[in-house]
Structures are given as structure tokens and as C-alpha cells.
Design a protein around this motif. Structure first.
Motif, short mmCIF file in Angstrom:
data_model
loop_
_atom_site.label_atom_id
_atom_site.label_comp_id
_atom_site.label_asym_id
_atom_site.label_seq_id
_atom_site.Cartn_x
_atom_site.Cartn_y
_atom_site.Cartn_z
N ASP A 84 0.87 -1.17 0.00
CA ASP A 84 0.00 0.00 0.00
C ASP A 84 0.91 1.22 0.00
OD1 ASP A 84 0.73 -1.08 2.58
OD2 ASP A 84 -0.53 0.46 3.51
N VAL A 85 1.28 1.67 -1.21
CA VAL A 85 2.32 2.68 -1.36
C VAL A 85 1.72 4.08 -1.32
CG1 VAL A 85 4.16 3.54 -2.85
CG2 VAL A 85 3.71 1.07 -2.72
N ALA A 86 2.31 4.93 -0.47
CA ALA A 86 1.89 6.33 -0.39
C ALA A 86 2.77 7.23 -1.24
CB ALA A 86 1.90 6.81 1.06
N ASP A 87 4.01 6.81 -1.50
CA ASP A 87 4.93 7.61 -2.33
C ASP A 87 5.99 6.67 -2.88
OD1 ASP A 87 6.69 9.33 -3.52
OD2 ASP A 87 6.95 10.64 -1.78
N HIS A 88 5.95 6.45 -4.19
CA HIS A 88 6.89 5.53 -4.83
C HIS A 88 8.30 6.09 -4.92
CE1 HIS A 88 3.95 2.56 -6.65
NE2 HIS A 88 5.00 1.80 -6.45
N ARG A 89 8.47 7.37 -4.63
CA ARG A 89 9.79 7.98 -4.75
C ARG A 89 10.47 8.19 -3.40
NH1 ARG A 89 6.44 10.63 -8.25
NH2 ARG A 89 6.94 10.62 -10.48
N SER A 90 9.86 7.73 -2.33
CA SER A 90 10.44 7.87 -1.00
C SER A 90 10.59 6.50 -0.35
CB SER A 90 9.56 8.75 -0.10
OG SER A 90 9.58 10.09 -0.53
N VAL A 91 11.59 6.37 0.50
CA VAL A 91 11.79 5.15 1.28
C VAL A 91 11.13 5.34 2.63
CG1 VAL A 91 13.52 3.68 2.40
CG2 VAL A 91 13.92 4.57 0.09
N ASP A 92 10.37 4.34 3.06
CA ASP A 92 9.74 4.43 4.37
C ASP A 92 10.81 4.43 5.45
OD1 ASP A 92 8.31 3.35 6.89
OD2 ASP A 92 6.68 3.76 5.49
N PRO A 93 10.68 5.29 6.47
CA PRO A 93 11.68 5.31 7.54
C PRO A 93 11.90 3.96 8.22
CG PRO A 93 10.27 7.24 7.68
CD PRO A 93 9.67 6.36 6.63
N LEU A 94 10.89 3.06 8.16
CA LEU A 94 11.10 1.71 8.68
C LEU A 94 12.29 1.04 8.03
CD1 LEU A 94 7.57 0.04 8.87
CD2 LEU A 94 9.13 0.39 10.78
N PHE A 95 12.51 1.35 6.75
CA PHE A 95 13.52 0.64 5.97
C PHE A 95 14.76 1.48 5.70
CE2 PHE A 95 9.31 -1.07 4.41
CZ PHE A 95 9.36 -2.21 5.19
N GLY A 96 14.74 2.75 6.07
CA GLY A 96 15.91 3.57 5.86
C GLY A 96 15.59 4.83 5.09
N SER A 97 16.47 5.18 4.17
CA SER A 97 16.34 6.42 3.41
C SER A 97 16.63 6.15 1.94
CB SER A 97 17.34 7.46 3.93
OG SER A 97 18.68 7.04 3.64
N LEU A 98 16.37 7.15 1.11
CA LEU A 98 16.69 7.02 -0.30
C LEU A 98 18.19 6.82 -0.51
CD1 LEU A 98 15.39 6.96 -3.08
CD2 LEU A 98 15.69 9.44 -3.20
N GLN A 99 18.99 7.44 0.35
CA GLN A 99 20.43 7.23 0.26
C GLN A 99 20.80 5.78 0.52
OE1 GLN A 99 22.72 9.86 -0.59
NE2 GLN A 99 23.91 8.00 -1.01
N ASP A 100 20.06 5.13 1.47
CA ASP A 100 20.31 3.71 1.73
C ASP A 100 19.99 2.86 0.50
OD1 ASP A 100 21.14 4.04 4.40
OD2 ASP A 100 19.06 4.09 5.10
N ALA A 101 18.91 3.23 -0.23
CA ALA A 101 18.57 2.49 -1.44
C ALA A 101 19.66 2.67 -2.49
CB ALA A 101 17.22 2.97 -1.98
N ASP A 102 20.14 3.89 -2.64
CA ASP A 102 21.21 4.16 -3.58
C ASP A 102 22.48 3.39 -3.21
OD1 ASP A 102 22.26 5.87 -5.84
OD2 ASP A 102 23.60 6.53 -4.25
N ASP A 103 22.81 3.39 -1.93
CA ASP A 103 23.99 2.67 -1.47
C ASP A 103 23.87 1.17 -1.74
OD1 ASP A 103 25.05 5.05 -0.56
OD2 ASP A 103 24.52 4.71 1.55
N LEU A 104 22.66 0.64 -1.56
CA LEU A 104 22.47 -0.80 -1.80
C LEU A 104 22.67 -1.13 -3.27
CD1 LEU A 104 19.69 -3.04 -0.32
CD2 LEU A 104 20.25 -3.17 -2.73
N VAL A 105 22.12 -0.31 -4.16
CA VAL A 105 22.28 -0.57 -5.59
C VAL A 105 23.74 -0.51 -5.98
CG1 VAL A 105 21.74 0.28 -7.91
CG2 VAL A 105 19.95 0.21 -6.16
N ARG A 106 24.46 0.49 -5.48
CA ARG A 106 25.89 0.60 -5.77
C ARG A 106 26.65 -0.62 -5.27
NH1 ARG A 106 28.71 5.59 -6.01
NH2 ARG A 106 27.44 7.43 -6.39
N ALA A 107 26.36 -1.03 -4.01
CA ALA A 107 27.08 -2.16 -3.43
C ALA A 107 26.79 -3.44 -4.20
CB ALA A 107 26.69 -2.32 -1.96
N ALA A 108 25.54 -3.64 -4.60
CA ALA A 108 25.20 -4.84 -5.36
C ALA A 108 25.96 -4.88 -6.68
CB ALA A 108 23.69 -4.88 -5.59
N HIS A 109 25.98 -3.76 -7.37
CA HIS A 109 26.68 -3.72 -8.65
C HIS A 109 28.17 -3.99 -8.47
CE1 HIS A 109 23.36 -1.18 -10.80
NE2 HIS A 109 22.99 -2.42 -10.53
N THR A 110 28.74 -3.50 -7.41
CA THR A 110 30.15 -3.75 -7.14
C THR A 110 30.41 -5.25 -6.98
OG1 THR A 110 30.44 -1.59 -6.10
CG2 THR A 110 32.06 -3.28 -5.56
#
Length: 535
Positions: A82-108
């Protein structure tokens, strides 16, 4: 409010994993149910930082990509779907920076990242739905039946049980095929199309490798919203075309999205969660100008019998081949009973997995299946959070049982999941099923998965390619594999019987789901077992 990245580094959106063309055709993709994978901040709920820290485990397991369930801003009425904003990360899971960091780390690490997109509905807390005028343009509202409009507009039922309509204070009704907190979007409105194309671009620009499209079969409803005429409609999903699911109009949406995906470098993909009544209709979602993959739910729901499995495998391969696609096999996910329990025990689950990984095409693994985790069937009512559980007559209402947080290590809960407990209680027996407990044990399910994925990556006959059935006793499936290289040097045998079966020894044992005797000219296949043979 949509979050922004603190980094302005333009390289953050660069797609980094290498690989050959058509990587998705035989990729092994691991589903991370974020809230139950790994908790970094100690609140008992898994988060993006926890997932990022565990990425080396997934690389070493041998998967090609990671699919993350929704981590967007959400009231969590349905576990983030039940998404309220597809461009934001819920504070339960972290921040948009955390999502960016995860993508970078995975690619590495050489891993690709697929994220969920939820286009059939939003949260009722979405800004669009909170604005009465916008809501009536961008969601599905209708007048009720009856003298005063006191009855729902039609007889549609929610997948979670009960009517699929809720009446507003104005007296009209809005459609929600899932929970009342998840109103269905009106895809006849071009503003809905434009918004989701912008959302896709947002995450593609961040660097994700694709999208798993939730309810990919649901955005278009039949003209006039006709009645269905009987109850328990959720049981019909996947067995027939319904006026709210698998309507032909969804395919034009997917064609538009395919053009968008193709405009980005790095072979970004779309994956359909589509319940279709036949392999032929499912194949429509993976035509050359539509999506790249679609989950094969017919395979997931197959009976444990050689005849049933062979029929579904044949139909699935024929249907996808007719459109030039490959089949995406799956045995478990966050919405169904774990296959260790569903198939009747770990022995069958191990055999089923080994057989699945030998089939042509791609495969999806659900977190914890590599540990042989069973369904947790004895959760107290007071800890459950599945909305279907509280409504009672839709989905079985017990999805919490497959969502219990993973055991990583240790003798006591939360078994390394995080420093602050876990949002659902873990069984005591899971201490013996943790990653640490199974690592290095050649008889463990974890080491079986590691060995199978290593062989699948290295063996030229596995992955994309073709299958040929060979003669086998009743109750046994046997097929050879020919991979992209053109070599045919692997045979897979699956014994679905509860007793051993003797057959001529076909070659040397590469891997088996259990110990078997193969000496001289004969082999004794144990009951409920699968073996890969080098020819």
C-alpha cells in the motif's frame, strides 16, 4: 514528501554489472522480503542497510540478481504494498540514500537489483486519494445499487475477502481488489500512465536493473464492470479470465513500459506477477515487445507427481517458446506456503529445487528456502499482521507464516537477524537451520543450494536452452539438457515416489538431493529425490 539523494554524483546511475546479452533468460534471482531479511537499526524490522550488509552472502550463494519487495513510504496496511509515495523510502527501511547505497554495493559485487512497482493500486494515504477531486479522477468510483445506493456497484470480491467496494461519506463507492486501504487506480486516466512512467524513470536513473510488477494482470477492468455471478472469486484467480484480472488491455501498458526499459542501457527488465488461466495467456506477457519474464505460478501449484509436473513443464515451455521467451520457474514467495511444507517435507523440497534449477530458463528463489525453512504454522493470532487474516474469507490469511525473519546465527532468537528481536517470533528449532549452522555441512540444504548454483553457472548444458525427455519408470521424470553451447551432457532424474526405483546408471553423479547408490551398471534412486548426472 519525495526524498532526495544527498549525493550529486552523476555516476550513481551508471549500470555496472557486466554480462552477456539476455542475462535474464537464465538468471537465478533471489527474493529479499526486506522486513524479514536483516535488521541493522535494531527495531526488529529488516531494512535496506541490513540487506546491503548481507549482499556478500547472496553473491557467495551464487545468484545473479536480487529482487527487493516494497520499501517505499507506506502506512504498512499490507506489508508495504500500500504505497503512499513511490519515490520515498519508508523510515522503517531507511532512506533514499540507503537504497542508492544498496544498488551501488550490489553492482560492485556483480549483482543486479530488481525493485517492486505497484501499479494496480496505492495507499489510501496517497496524496491523490486524499484529495477528493483528484481521487474521483484517478481511482475507480461508482454509484451504488439499491434505492439509496446502499449496495455495492457489483458483486466483485476482494482478494483478501469481503466486498471489493467501500462506501465513502459522499455515498459513492470506491474499488479495492485488495484491502480497503488499497484503492484501485483508474488506468483510463492518462495522468496515471504519466505518473508511473515518471516513477519508472526515477528508479532507472538511480540505477536499478528492472522491476517486478505487482498484479501486472490487474490494471485494466472490463467495460461496464460486470458482475461475476458467484462467491469465492479469489479461488478463480489463475483458472479463468475475470472482469478485473487478465484483461487484454493490460498489454498495451506493458508495451509502453518495455519501450521505456529499452531506452536505458544495461538490459533493464520487467517481470510480471501475472496470474493467468493458462500457459498460453501467461506467455502473452512476455512477447518480444512486452515484458522479459513472468512468474510461472502453474508450476508453483503443481501436484507432487511425475505426470502433473511433466504436463505443466511441457505446456509452459511450449507457450514461452512460441513467443521467443524463456520460462521463469518459482517454488516459493512471500504470498504462498513455503514449499518445504507445501510439498510435504524437506526431502521433497530439496528434490523439487534441484529439478527446477535444471529446467531451461530462469529461476526465482525466496529468502530462506536455501535454508530449508518450513512454514511457521503456529503463530499466535495476536502477532499476525496479514490483512487477509483479519478479513477471513479471501486468501488463506496465513501469509505471515512464510514471512518470519531469517535465522543467521546464534543459539537464541533473533538468531542474528538484528540486535532488537524480530517483528514475528522465530521457532526455537531454527537455531539449527541458521546460515552459520549449515555452512560447511555437506548434507545441509544451504550447501546443496550453493553446489547447485555453482554447477548451474559452470555447466554448459544448464541455464537457457532446450530439454528432451527420456524414458523412465512410472513416477520418475528424466530429461537431458542442451544449453546455449549446443552440448547435451547432463541428465536430470526426479523420483516423485516414496520408494526407491532402480534404473540403468546413466553416467556419473554430479549432484543429488540425497545420498544414493550408483555402482556398476545400475543406480537406485531414493524416493522423493533428484539427481544430476554427467553423461
Amino acid at each position: 514528501m519525495t526524498q532526495e539523494l544527498t549525493s550529486t554524483d552523476p555516476a550513481r546511475a551508471v549500470h555496472t554489472p557486466g554480462g552477456r546479452t539476455g542475462w535474464w533468460r537464465d538468471a537465478v534471482i533471489y527474493q529479499v522480503y526486506v522486513r524479514s531479511f536483516a535488521d541493522c537499526d535494531g527495531d526488529g524490522i529488516g531494512d535496506l542497510r541490513g540487506a546491503r550488509e548481507r549482499l556478500p552472502y547472496l553473491r557467495d550463494l551464487g545468484v545473479d540478481a536480487v529482487w527487493l519487495t516494497p520499501f517505499y513510504a507506506s502506512p504498512q496496511a499490507d506489508g508495504g504494498y500500500d504505497v503512499a509515495d513511490h519515490r520515498s523510502v519508508d523510515p522503517l527501511f531507511g532512506s533514499l540514500q540507503d537504497a542508492d547505497d544498496l544498488v551501488r554495493a550490489a553492482h560492485t559485487l556483480g549483482l543486479r537489483v530488481i525493485v517492486d512497482i505497484v501499479p494496480n493500486h496505492t495507499s489510501d494515504q496517497h496524496p491523490w486519494f486524499q484529495d477528493p477531486e483528484l481521487a474521483r479522477q484517478r481511482y475507480i468510483f461508482r454509484a451504488g445499487k439499491g434505492a439509496d445506493g446502499e449496495l455495492p456497484p457489483n458483486d466483485w470480491e476482494s482478494v483478501f475477502g469481503g466486498p471489493a467496494w467501500t462506501r465513502t461519506g459522499r455515498g459513492d463507492w470506491y474499488l479495492h481488489l485488495f484491502a480497503p486501504e488499497q484503492p484501485d487506480l483508474n488506468w483510463e486516466n492518462p495522468e496515471v500512465h504519466a505518473e508511473f512512467e515518471a516513477i519508472l524513470r526515477f528508479w532507472l536513473d538511480l540505477g536499478v536493473d528492472g522491476f517486478r510488477i505487482d498484479v501486472a494482470h490487474g490494471m485494466i477492468k472490463a467495460a461496464g464492470l460486470p458482475d461475476i455471478g458467484h462467491k469465492e472469486q479469489a479461488k478463480l484467480i489463475g483458472s479463468q479470465v475475470l472482469p478485473f484480472f487478465d484483461q487484454d488491455g493490460v498489454h498495451e501498458i506493458h508495451r509502453t513500459w518495455r519501450r521505456l526499459l529499452d531506452s536505458y542501457p544495461g538490459e533493464r527488465i520487467g517481470v510480471a506477477e501475472a496470474w493467468a488461466p493458462s500457459p498460453e495467456r501467461l506467455a502473452l506477457y512476455v512477447r518480444p515487445d512486452e515484458l522479459h519474464q513472468a512468474f510461472n505460478f502453474q508450476f508453483l501449484t503443481a501436484d507432487w507427481s511425475a505426470a502433473s509436473l511433466r504436463a505443466i513443464i511441457d505446456a509452459s515451455l511450449a507457450a514461452t517458446a512460441s513467443v521467443g521467451a524463456t520460462t521463469s520457474w518459482v517454488l516459493s514467495n512471500h504470498d504462498v506456503v513455503r514449499h518445504t511444507t507445501r510439498l510435504g517435507g524437506l526431502r521433497r523440497a530439496r528434490a523439487a529445487t534441484l529439478m527446477m534449477l535444471a529446467l531451461p530458463g530462469s529461476a526465482y528463489l525466496y529468502q530462506g528456502e536455501e535454508l530449508g525453512l518450513p512454514e511457521v504454522t503456529d503463530l499466535p493470532d495476536e502477532v499476525r499482521q496479514d490483512p487477509a487474516f483479519f478479513r477471513g474469507d479471501g486468501q488463506d490469511g496465513h501469509r505471515d507464516g512464510c514471512r518470519v525473519p531469517l535465522p543467521w546465527c546464534g543459539e537464541t532468537a533473533a538468531y542474528g537477524f538484528g540486535p532488537g528481536g524480530s517483528w514475528l517470533p522465530q521457532p526455537r528449532a531454527w537455531k539449527d537451520l541458521s546460515v552459520r549452522a549449515q555452512t560447511g555441512d555437506p548434507a545441509s540444504t544451504l550447501e546443496l543450494y550453493r553446489a547447485a548454483l555453482a554447477l548451474r553457472r559452470a555447466h554448459t548444458s544448464l541455464g537457457d536452452g532446450s530439454l528432451a525427455w527420456t524414458d523412465a519408470p512410472d513416477g520418475v521424470l528424466a530429461f537431458t539438457r542442451t544449453g546455449r553451447s549446443g552440448h547435451t551432457d547432463l541428465l536430470c532424474t526426479l523420483n516423485t515416489l516414496d520408494r526407491a526405483v532402480e534404473l540403468p546408471r546413466p553416467g556419473r553423479v554430479l549432484l543429488s538431493s540425497t545420498t544414493l547408490a550408483a555402482e556398476g551398471d545400475t543406480a537406485l534412486l531414493p524416493g522423493d529425490s533428484c539427481t544430476w548426472w554427467g553423461l
